[in-house]
Scaffold this motif. Sequence first.
Motif, PDB file in Angstrom:
ATOM      1  N   GLY A  95       0.797  -1.150   0.053  1.00  0.00           N
ATOM      2  CA  GLY A  95       0.188   0.171   0.090  1.00  0.00           C
ATOM      3  C   GLY A  95       0.987   1.278  -0.003  1.00  0.00           C
ATOM      4  N   MET A  96       1.875   1.291   0.763  1.00  0.00           N
ATOM      5  CA  MET A  96       2.832   2.435   0.853  1.00  0.00           C
ATOM      6  C   MET A  96       3.415   2.811  -0.424  1.00  0.00           C
ATOM      7  SD  MET A  96       4.162   2.464   4.675  1.00  0.00           S
ATOM      8  CE  MET A  96       5.006   0.734   4.607  1.00  0.00           C
ATOM      9  N   ALA A  97       3.908   1.384  -1.123  1.00  0.00           N
ATOM     10  CA  ALA A  97       4.496   1.564  -2.451  1.00  0.00           C
ATOM     11  C   ALA A  97       3.582   2.178  -3.478  1.00  0.00           C
ATOM     12  CB  ALA A  97       5.046   0.125  -2.856  1.00  0.00           C
ATOM     13  N   ILE A  98       2.178   1.898  -3.282  1.00  0.00           N
ATOM     14  CA  ILE A  98       1.528   1.953  -4.496  1.00  0.00           C
ATOM     15  C   ILE A  98       1.112   3.719  -4.167  1.00  0.00           C
ATOM     16  CG2 ILE A  98      -1.030   1.923  -5.027  1.00  0.00           C
ATOM     17  CD1 ILE A  98      -0.810  -0.840  -4.812  1.00  0.00           C
ATOM     18  N   ALA A  99       1.050   3.967  -3.163  1.00  0.00           N
ATOM     19  CA  ALA A  99       0.621   5.628  -2.892  1.00  0.00           C
ATOM     20  C   ALA A  99       1.961   6.308  -3.289  1.00  0.00           C
ATOM     21  CB  ALA A  99       0.510   5.766  -1.059  1.00  0.00           C
ATOM     22  N   HIS A 100       3.211   5.860  -2.908  1.00  0.00           N
ATOM     23  CA  HIS A 100       4.348   6.552  -3.550  1.00  0.00           C
ATOM     24  C   HIS A 100       4.445   6.519  -4.807  1.00  0.00           C
ATOM     25  CE1 HIS A 100       8.553   8.064  -2.916  1.00  0.00           C
ATOM     26  NE2 HIS A 100       8.791   7.308  -3.939  1.00  0.00           N
ATOM     27  N   ILE A 101       4.150   5.464  -5.777  1.00  0.00           N
ATOM     28  CA  ILE A 101       4.369   5.215  -7.067  1.00  0.00           C
ATOM     29  C   ILE A 101       3.363   6.281  -7.737  1.00  0.00           C
ATOM     30  CG2 ILE A 101       4.200   3.803  -9.106  1.00  0.00           C
ATOM     31  CD1 ILE A 101       5.348   1.563  -7.192  1.00  0.00           C
ATOM     32  N   LEU A 102       2.055   6.159  -7.542  1.00  0.00           N
ATOM     33  CA  LEU A 102       0.843   6.479  -8.109  1.00  0.00           C
ATOM     34  C   LEU A 102       0.923   7.988  -8.639  1.00  0.00           C
ATOM     35  CD1 LEU A 102      -1.619   5.791  -9.334  1.00  0.00           C
ATOM     36  CD2 LEU A 102      -2.811   6.127  -7.095  1.00  0.00           C
ATOM     37  N   PRO A 103       1.362   8.872  -7.789  1.00  0.00           N
ATOM     38  CA  PRO A 103       1.407  10.494  -8.431  1.00  0.00           C
ATOM     39  C   PRO A 103       2.683  10.422  -9.299  1.00  0.00           C
ATOM     40  CG  PRO A 103       1.625  10.311  -5.837  1.00  0.00           C
ATOM     41  CD  PRO A 103       1.596   8.961  -6.242  1.00  0.00           C
ATOM     42  N   LYS A 104       3.681   9.819  -9.184  1.00  0.00           N
ATOM     43  CA  LYS A 104       4.802   9.935 -10.348  1.00  0.00           C
ATOM     44  C   LYS A 104       4.638   9.194 -11.443  1.00  0.00           C
ATOM     45  CE  LYS A 104       8.284   9.335  -6.450  1.00  0.00           C
ATOM     46  NZ  LYS A 104       8.800  11.010  -6.492  1.00  0.00           N
ATOM     47  N   VAL A 105       3.695   8.342 -11.650  1.00  0.00           N
ATOM     48  CA  VAL A 105       3.216   7.390 -12.789  1.00  0.00           C
ATOM     49  C   VAL A 105       2.422   8.211 -13.365  1.00  0.00           C
ATOM     50  CG1 VAL A 105       2.052   5.573 -13.579  1.00  0.00           C
ATOM     51  CG2 VAL A 105       3.734   5.042 -12.009  1.00  0.00           C
ATOM     52  N   VAL A 106       1.267   8.825 -12.961  1.00  0.00           N
ATOM     53  CA  VAL A 106       0.249   9.644 -13.476  1.00  0.00           C
ATOM     54  C   VAL A 106       0.959  10.959 -14.002  1.00  0.00           C
ATOM     55  CG1 VAL A 106      -1.854  10.822 -13.257  1.00  0.00           C
ATOM     56  CG2 VAL A 106      -1.567   8.814 -11.993  1.00  0.00           C
ATOM     57  N   ASN A 107       2.010  11.515 -13.146  1.00  0.00           N
ATOM     58  CA  ASN A 107       2.415  12.730 -13.778  1.00  0.00           C
ATOM     59  C   ASN A 107       3.246  12.477 -15.132  1.00  0.00           C
ATOM     60  OD1 ASN A 107       4.960  14.639 -13.419  1.00  0.00           O
ATOM     61  ND2 ASN A 107       3.263  15.517 -13.159  1.00  0.00           N
ATOM     62  N   ALA A 108       3.937  11.170 -14.895  1.00  0.00           N
ATOM     63  CA  ALA A 108       4.979  10.962 -16.089  1.00  0.00           C
ATOM     64  C   ALA A 108       4.118  10.725 -17.559  1.00  0.00           C
ATOM     65  CB  ALA A 108       5.616   9.870 -15.787  1.00  0.00           C
ATOM     66  N   LEU A 109       2.897  10.292 -17.214  1.00  0.00           N
ATOM     67  CA  LEU A 109       1.962   9.542 -18.364  1.00  0.00           C
ATOM     68  C   LEU A 109       1.112  10.805 -18.807  1.00  0.00           C
ATOM     69  CD1 LEU A 109       0.651   6.294 -17.207  1.00  0.00           C
ATOM     70  CD2 LEU A 109       2.687   6.587 -18.639  1.00  0.00           C
ATOM     71  N   THR A 110       1.074  11.937 -18.223  1.00  0.00           N
ATOM     72  CA  THR A 110       0.297  13.084 -18.602  1.00  0.00           C
ATOM     73  C   THR A 110       0.984  14.219 -18.575  1.00  0.00           C
ATOM     74  OG1 THR A 110      -0.562  13.536 -16.271  1.00  0.00           O
ATOM     75  CG2 THR A 110      -1.776  12.101 -17.657  1.00  0.00           C
ATOM     76  N   PRO A 111       2.317  14.307 -19.476  1.00  0.00           N
ATOM     77  CA  PRO A 111       3.163  15.820 -19.224  1.00  0.00           C
ATOM     78  C   PRO A 111       2.303  16.837 -19.859  1.00  0.00           C
ATOM     79  CG  PRO A 111       3.664  14.183 -21.062  1.00  0.00           C
ATOM     80  CD  PRO A 111       2.715  13.366 -20.194  1.00  0.00           C
ATOM     81  N   ASP A 112       1.403  16.573 -20.842  1.00  0.00           N
ATOM     82  CA  ASP A 112       0.688  17.735 -21.489  1.00  0.00           C
ATOM     83  C   ASP A 112      -0.667  17.919 -20.932  1.00  0.00           C
ATOM     84  OD1 ASP A 112       2.872  18.262 -23.041  1.00  0.00           O
ATOM     85  OD2 ASP A 112       2.294  16.780 -24.477  1.00  0.00           O
ATOM     86  N   GLY A 113      -0.930  17.350 -20.018  1.00  0.00           N
ATOM     87  CA  GLY A 113      -2.467  17.333 -19.333  1.00  0.00           C
ATOM     88  C   GLY A 113      -3.314  16.388 -20.018  1.00  0.00           C
ATOM     89  N   VAL A 114      -2.962  15.617 -20.775  1.00  0.00           N
ATOM     90  CA  VAL A 114      -3.810  14.855 -21.625  1.00  0.00           C
ATOM     91  C   VAL A 114      -3.724  13.142 -20.898  1.00  0.00           C
ATOM     92  CG1 VAL A 114      -4.517  13.857 -23.874  1.00  0.00           C
ATOM     93  CG2 VAL A 114      -3.449  16.182 -23.635  1.00  0.00           C
TER      94      VAL A 114
END
Length: 523
Positions: A95-114
């Motif tokens: 759970g802690m790992a997912i909470a740590h990963i999640l913001p970074k993954v979403v941010n990396a996959l949406t660099p232009d906000g799409v």
Amino acid sequence: MFDSLITEVASKFGLGSKASSILSALLGLMFNKNTGGMSGFLDKLTSGGLGKIVTSWVGKGDSMAVNATQVEDALGSGVISSMASKLGLASGPVGMAIAHILPKVVNALTPDGVIPDSIPSSIAQYMQNDEHQDTSEVEVKTPNQPSEVIREPEVRTQYQQEDYSQVTDDIDDEASGFRWWWLLLPLFLLLGWCSLKQPATTTTETAVVPEAEPVAPVVPVSKINPSLIIDNETDGFYISGTVADNATKESILAALKSSVGSGKISGDIRVDPATNSAGWLMKLSSILPALKEVVGSKLSFNGNDISLDGSLDQNMIDSLMGKIKDVFGGSSFNISSNAVALPTATDIPDAVTESVDEGKEVLTDTVDEGKEVLTGTVEKGKEVLTDTAEQGNNAIKEMVASGTVTGESLIKALNVAGINFATGSFKITPKSMEMLKNAAEAINAAPDGTHIQVGGHTDNTGSSEINARLSKQRAQAVVDTLVGMGVDGSKLSAEGFGDLQPIADNSTREGRAQNRRMEFTLK
């Protein structure tokens, strides 16, 4: 793309090689077409109360942090534990790992906000050969190629895999025996005719109900105490603490803003759902006006414990404690005071004397005339020896008038004259303001290149943190006053040493008075 993130998670949470599997499983959840892909995944988090946090992840900018409890509440209590079980790990680290990963993954996959509607080709490698993904179809779009459908492997248990192998073996046996099974056909027909001649019988089977496994008792989750610290500094309230929810946090901030204004509040309050409710919240606004009037006070709440801290005048301590008891007394709160009373003596240093010409000191006191005469010796020019603030001030004026200002003589006179402040604050007394006017003229008349450090010192009464802050504030007040009187700011600097450099014994009243000082040095 995510190699460094995998390495970071493996080290940070002690997951080793399992870190890549956690990332792969998370990506599988995010791009599961049955739940709407990445958009559906983020909508799930948003509907779970994480809307503002999720918005901060998409596109460029700072991403807000999230904890495991928030993620689990939004996705459903069984998602993380199921993933952890498949990986053979405890649900806590996962759970802690997912909470740590999640913001970074979403941010990396949406660099232009799409938000991508399919798996970008750059991350497909992190989802391959992962036996823990959900059974679904996802698309991977690669540049200049039509969409390719990747069917994720079906998850099977060990027993299902063995059954599948057995079925395969049976099929092989059937294929190899096709050439001789017809030889047994007459025997099958004879046995079938005989069975028709037998009377019908009814067989009753008793269903075997497996014994239910004992249910483990529910262990209550231990909660932490709600806390709040309000430190009344000279420029407003500095706050810290932990509360259970945003509603409690906003109520506290509203009460503080109503008391001192939004521009005079710094610090932050952490929200943790594992925190108990704050029983003192409803009465908080009633004590803030009294706390506001006592600069240097610190009020702390920890569960049902309420304490007052700081270095304050004894009358202020008594008055504020009385009001705290009026507001919170008669209930379940434990009220105490750790505040330290300031000495009643002002910050005037004792008389300073020094000898000139191999340590010879001449001090003559004429009683019959009621006049104290201080004499010194002269060698290589006239040196004025002073032992009171008034005499130090006179020495400064004399230097300016005679045009004999040197860095050394100016520092000596300033240290004898001393600077006084109102008790418990950095407000310079009117008498010292007069001395600083003369000091400003002397500093401007000092030789080029003269730089003076104004150092603030305190005794050891109260906390070292408060002493350090107060000493720096007083030193800065002196520098700001001199600059306001026309001194070039490049000639001055301020430093606060707190109680770290005593020149006398702090166990005596006289020693503490000497340690409370402003000290000028050449730099």
